[in-house]
Every structure is written in C-alpha cells, then in structure tokens.
Write a protein that holds these residues in place. Structure first.
Motif, PDB file in Angstrom:
ATOM      1  N   GLN A 128      46.888  -5.561  55.845  1.00 27.98           N
ATOM      2  CA  GLN A 128      47.543  -6.395  54.827  1.00 27.98           C
ATOM      3  C   GLN A 128      47.215  -7.872  55.081  1.00 27.98           C
ATOM      4  N   GLY A 129      46.948  -8.616  53.985  1.00 23.54           N
ATOM      5  CA  GLY A 129      46.475  -9.994  54.149  1.00 23.54           C
ATOM      6  C   GLY A 129      47.602 -10.999  54.269  1.00 23.54           C
ATOM      7  N   ASN A 179      39.509 -10.528  45.629  1.00 25.86           N
ATOM      8  CA  ASN A 179      40.016  -9.712  46.723  1.00 25.86           C
ATOM      9  C   ASN A 179      39.755  -8.260  46.317  1.00 25.86           C
ATOM     10  N   ARG A 190      37.632  -3.583  54.891  1.00 27.45           N
ATOM     11  CA  ARG A 190      38.098  -4.974  54.823  1.00 27.45           C
ATOM     12  C   ARG A 190      38.970  -5.315  56.019  1.00 27.45           C
TER      13      ARG A 190
END
Ligand code: PMP
Ligand code: GLN
Length: 383
Positions: free
Chosen positions: A30-31, A167, A358
C-alpha cells in the motif's frame, strides 16, 4: 444485495497490508510514506481543531481553501479558475471520483478506462450504470496508441476516466498523448474525469500537464486532486474537484448526498499548505527521488529488471516471461521473504499483464535497506 459490491473482493491494498502484518513483513505494498509529513501543516490542523470552527463547514468547502486551490493552480499551471463556480472540496479524491461518476454517467453510457487502473474506478463506474470500454497499456512505455482509441470510442461514449500521473505504472502521459485523447473527446462529445492526485510527485524534471489546461478541453474536464499526496498525509482525505460551472454544479449535487462536507480543521491546514513556497514542493520531490534511486539501485543489484519511475511513490519490476506470475511472486515474497509488494495484474479487469510487481519506495533508507536485504536473500534462493 447489489452484486457489484457483494461480488467484488477486498482491495489488494488492504489484503497486502493485512498479510504484511501477519508475517511481520516490510510493507512496500500500500502506498504511504513513513515520514510524518510537513510539521507546519500538521500544526495548522492541530491549532484549528483546538481554536477553530468544528461544526459543519459549507458544503462546497471553506472559502479559504477554495481560494487557495484556485491560486495554487494559477501559480503552477497558469490555470484561471473561478473559486466560487469551479472549485469544490471533497473528502479525498475517492469521494471526488464517486461524485463525478455518479453525476456524469447515465445508465448505459460507455466509459473509457485505461488499464492498469486504480482499483476504485471500475466498481464505481459500474455502480453508476456505466458500460466500461478498456484501453490496455503495456510495459515498458505504457503509452496510448491511436488505434486503441479508435476501437473504443463511439457515439455511446460519454465519459473518459484518466489517471495522470498513472498509478501503478509510475509514468506521466506526454502532452501529445493527451492531445490525441482530447481530439477523440471532442469528436465524440465526451467528458473526462482526470485523477491527478500524483500531480506534484514527479521526478527527473518531468512536466505534468493537467488535462484541463488543454484549451480545447477547458469545458470537458473534471480535474481531481488530493492533499493526501501533495503533503504526504495520505490519511487526511481532503480532495479537490475543479471543473467548468455546468459540470461542477451537478457534481456538487452528488457530493451533497455522499459526504456533504469535509473536516474544517484539515481544510484550514491544506489551505495554508497550498500556498507554501515552491521550495517545499521541490524538496519533497528531491527526497522521494533519492529514495527511488536508492531502492532502484538495490533492486538492480539483486538481479531484478527495474522499469522507469517518473512519478508517484512507486517503482515496478518486470519479472520477465519465464516467471510464474506477479501474484505468485508477491504471495511468496510476503510469506517467505517478509516483504509486501503489489501484483500489477490486480489493476486489470481483463487480459492482465502478469509479470510486473509494484513496490512503494516512499520509506526511510533503513526500511528500504532491510527490504533489499530480504529480497536479495529470496532472489538467491529462487535462482
Ligand atoms: N486515485 C489514485 C490514482 C490514487 O493512487 C489514490 C490513492 N493513492 C487515490 C485516488 C485516493 O486518493 P484519496 O486518498 O485522496 O482518496
Ligand atoms: N493509493 C494507494 C496505493 O495505490 C492505496 C490507497 C488504498 O489503500 N485504497 O497504494
């Protein structure tokens, strides 16, 4: 129950963060940054909670913030916005997306989406009655090609949902790609909802062009931003919508029944923050860019193929055609190596790219080094 939500799975971000917790993993899924965010902006919010107004603020957002948003985009993009008729505050970009899609889509309208896409988009489009038409972007360039637009646009197209910077690919669309998309929007009389939450998180002097600044699209674009990303305060959920009055008027009608308003103290602090000197914005980029470079070099050292990252908190690696796939890689990485990452195939509705993973690099050097140590040991075991 409505099948769109009863059948949708838990978001990949939530799932990966939970697995990270269970396995005591370094969470690069999670960003969110592990830096606490600018102290002056946080102090403004604290002061406003203690001494300011804590009852319902006005539905469109407090005037100080709406004016600051207009000033901010004038300063950075030479964009003239009328703060009273063209700017609204929402509870995060997520609410802004929901409001916009609820307001703009009539059941049966076709909506153009670009895969890989942020996870909230498709359920919101479908729940609003939209019929998705996908354009699939592919690594390493993730560019829009004209024949793809020709294949999806039709007289039924009503809305285009674009994320720029994008994203999870960490790319920024070139102006000519935006102009190409704009020509199709004009030809087919479509409106774009442009999610630009990453607009300030840019590297290597790459320029971001807000779609709304293309002259032919001034009345056809809903621009969405988020203070969460501008100030590295992802939990704040203060978003903005900027659009021509005829669009914003209707989006505001959706907003009035979705959240109606947003905590006033946070609005006050964001209004202060948006006027910060340009050195804040360049310093933020410099720090994230250094973290990106450090992490990318470490991933290359352990033999991973790192794709370019020009924006966002993310960088991707391509596992190549011989890998067992991104989902299996991420599952093993979190359980065996104890590092959480996100499989990019989770951002596709159909025909996914399954070789790209990612990582969020917006972390302290020690955190990145520990992750690299674990990934290195894992890769030595895999090879
Ligand atoms: N859109 C994109 C592309 C995002 O990456 C995110 C969150 N990182 C959001 C929307 C959500 O923004 P907010 O937290 O302001 O709702
Ligand atoms: N936008 C964040 C990401 O891409 C996640 C936000 C969320 O958890 N919904 O990692």
């Amino acid at each position: 129950m409505n099948p769109i939500f009863s059948q949708v799975s838990t978001s990949v971000f939530e799932t990966m963060s939970r697995l990270a917790g269970e396995h005591d993993a370094v969470n690069l899924g999670q960003g969110f940054p592990d830096d606490p965010g600018p102290e002056d902006v946080r102090r403004k919010a604290a002061e406003a909670v203690v001494s300011g107004w804590n009852q319902y603020p006005s539905m469109m957002g407090i005037p100080d913030l709406r004016q600051a948003i207009a000033r901010h985009y004038q300063r950075f993009h030479n964009l003239a916005l009328d703060w009273q008729s063209e700017v609204m505050v929402t509870s995060g970009a997520t609410e802004a997306l929901a409001d916009s899609l609820l307001a703009l889509i009539e059941p049966g309208d076709e909506v153009v989406l670009f895969q890989p896409m942020y996870d909230a988009y498709l359920p919101l489009v479908r729940r609003a009655g939209g019929v998705p038409r996908f354009v699939t972007l592919r690594p390493p360039h993730w560019r829009i090609e004209e024949e793809q637009l020709r294949a999806v646009f039709s007289d039924r197209t009503r809305v285009v949902l674009l994320n720029n910077p994008l994203n999870p690919t960490a790319t920024v669309f070139a102006r000519e790609d935006l102009e190409l998309l704009g020509r199709y929007m004009v030809r087919f009389d479509a409106v774009a909802v442009c999610d630009e939450v990453w607009e300030h998180v840019l590297f290597d002097d790459v320029a971001h062009t807000p779609l709304l600044t293309l002259p032919a699209l001034r009345d056809r674009v809903v621009k969405i931003g988020s203070a969460g990303k501008i100030f590295s305060l992802t939990g704040w959920k203060v978003g903005f919508v900027c659009a021509a009055p005829h669009l914003l008027r209707v989006i505001a009608k959706a907003h009035q029944y979705v959240t109606f308003t947003t905590p006033p103290a946070l609005q006050t602090a964001v209004a202060y923050g948006l006027d910060k000197d340009v050195s804040y914005f360049s310093g933020m980029r410099r720090d994230f860019q250094a973290a990106r470079d450090h992490f990318a070099a470490g991933l290359r050292r352990v033999g991973l193929d790192v794709l370019p990252s020009k924006a966002t908190y993310f960088l991707n690696v391509d596992l190549g055609p011989r890998s067992a796939g991104d989902s299996e890689f991420c599952q093993r990485l979190v359980t065996e190596a104890r590092v959480a990452a996100i499989p990019v195939s989770a951002f596709y509705a159909e025909a996914p790219v399954t070789s790209v993973v990612r990582f969020c690099f917006a972390k302290r050097t020690e955190t990145l080094d520990e992750a690299l140590r674990r990934i290195g040991a894992f890769m030595r075991g895999v090879n």
